[in-house]
Motif scaffolding. Sequence first.
Motif, PDB file in Angstrom:
ATOM      1  N   GLY A 328      13.778   1.352   7.572  1.00  0.00           N
ATOM      2  CA  GLY A 328      12.652   1.816   6.660  1.00  0.00           C
ATOM      3  C   GLY A 328      11.584   0.976   6.761  1.00  0.00           C
ATOM      4  O   GLY A 328      10.363   1.367   6.236  1.00  0.00           O
ATOM      5  N   CYS A 329      11.629   0.249   7.532  1.00  0.00           N
ATOM      6  CA  CYS A 329      10.276  -0.799   7.705  1.00  0.00           C
ATOM      7  C   CYS A 329       9.223  -0.195   8.390  1.00  0.00           C
ATOM      8  O   CYS A 329       9.393   0.325   9.362  1.00  0.00           O
ATOM      9  CB  CYS A 329      10.716  -2.108   8.511  1.00  0.00           C
ATOM     10  N   LYS A 330       7.959  -0.008   7.837  1.00  0.00           N
ATOM     11  CA  LYS A 330       7.090   0.454   8.347  1.00  0.00           C
ATOM     12  C   LYS A 330       5.687  -0.378   8.295  1.00  0.00           C
ATOM     13  O   LYS A 330       5.277  -0.938   7.142  1.00  0.00           O
ATOM     14  CB  LYS A 330       6.617   1.714   7.645  1.00  0.00           C
ATOM     15  N   GLU A 331       4.748  -0.318   9.341  1.00  0.00           N
ATOM     16  CA  GLU A 331       3.598  -0.979   9.328  1.00  0.00           C
ATOM     17  C   GLU A 331       2.377   0.244   8.676  1.00  0.00           C
ATOM     18  O   GLU A 331       1.471   0.683   9.333  1.00  0.00           O
ATOM     19  CB  GLU A 331       3.054  -1.157  10.657  1.00  0.00           C
ATOM     20  N   GLU A 332       2.900   0.208   7.471  1.00  0.00           N
ATOM     21  CA  GLU A 332       1.660   1.178   6.489  1.00  0.00           C
ATOM     22  C   GLU A 332       1.690   0.145   5.218  1.00  0.00           C
ATOM     23  O   GLU A 332       2.180  -0.535   4.833  1.00  0.00           O
ATOM     24  CB  GLU A 332       2.238   2.335   6.460  1.00  0.00           C
ATOM     25  N   SER A 333       0.769   0.768   4.548  1.00  0.00           N
ATOM     26  CA  SER A 333       0.278   0.046   3.110  1.00  0.00           C
ATOM     27  C   SER A 333       1.546   0.184   2.479  1.00  0.00           C
ATOM     28  O   SER A 333       1.968   1.215   2.261  1.00  0.00           O
ATOM     29  CB  SER A 333      -0.853   0.899   2.377  1.00  0.00           C
TER      30      SER A 333
END
Length: 346
Positions: A328-333
């Motif tokens: 679930g790691c995402k480079e989003e706010s």
Amino acid sequence: MTIQTLLGIDLPIIQAPMAGVQGHELAVAVSNAGGLGSLPCAMLSPDRLREELLALTGQTSRPYNVNFFCHKPPEPDAEAERLWRQTLASYFDEFDIDASTISSQAGRAPFSAEMADVLAEFEPPVVSFHFGLPAPELMDRIRGWGGKILSTATTVDEALWLEAQGVDAIIAQGFEAGGHRGFFLSTDLNTQIGTFALIPQLIDAVNVPVIAAGGIADAQGVQAAMALGAAGAQIGTAFLLCPEAQTKPVHRAALKSESSRVTALTNLFSGGAARGIVNRVIRELGPMNDTAPAFPLASSAIAPLRAKAEAGGSGDFSPLWSGQNATGCKEESAAILTRELAGMKE
């Protein structure tokens, strides 16, 4: 009771406090998005805690959580420290580190009256604890300003104990969770079970809300936990790639790589059992090493190795904390991620 009702938030999402990889920025983003942002405070001095709370409360009017450890500091043991440094000696030679110059300061302190004095200036709406609870008089101070008290349980016995002390909700930390195990009645790893086995057992045992934690990385996981009766979910690992987190480059790279699929409980970085991505030092010394001093005393000797390795772009000696599910790691706010975890469409 849902945690929205209990804590005055819009979404059933608590951002797990993650010492060393975040400050107030992540907590602000999650709280403003409708979840409960959390500020890890176990490694802060009173002055630094005040600075972080001034920044946090200056950027959100929403409920937030402050988190502290409640471990009993061990007595310094010169022989244990000698053996630990001997275990690390070849690495000190490799990085040209003079072990005699290394401080023995642990860097983590349990909740205290001095910290409670700082909190009283801000009256945080939620205060959570790891490794049990502080003295009753300190909890009474929190209750005095209307603060809600949460703490972590990893077993039914711990949940029953916490309920008897009057906590408002219990965080059910499954075996999958990243970072330090919150156990406090027993440190026997055989007592530790998975999140989705733990949730129904705690719900059957206690009458306060149970919050699921460990291995939950997306909206489906949150929904599954709540289908079992959890009042909400506490999520940490999924936030580590958000721009508001202070996750180091080597840690971010590990989370985005195939190595994130293999994690282990290790005592090498602090002396306490904590889950992180397997790296060189874990492979070479074994995840649980008998020479590591008691929590949190192991941290001082390995810290300069981490610093030297990270300066060279390596995470070989870094605590790459992660749960068993980093998908679930995402480079989003963090705001967008919070809403996604709650099942909201952007």
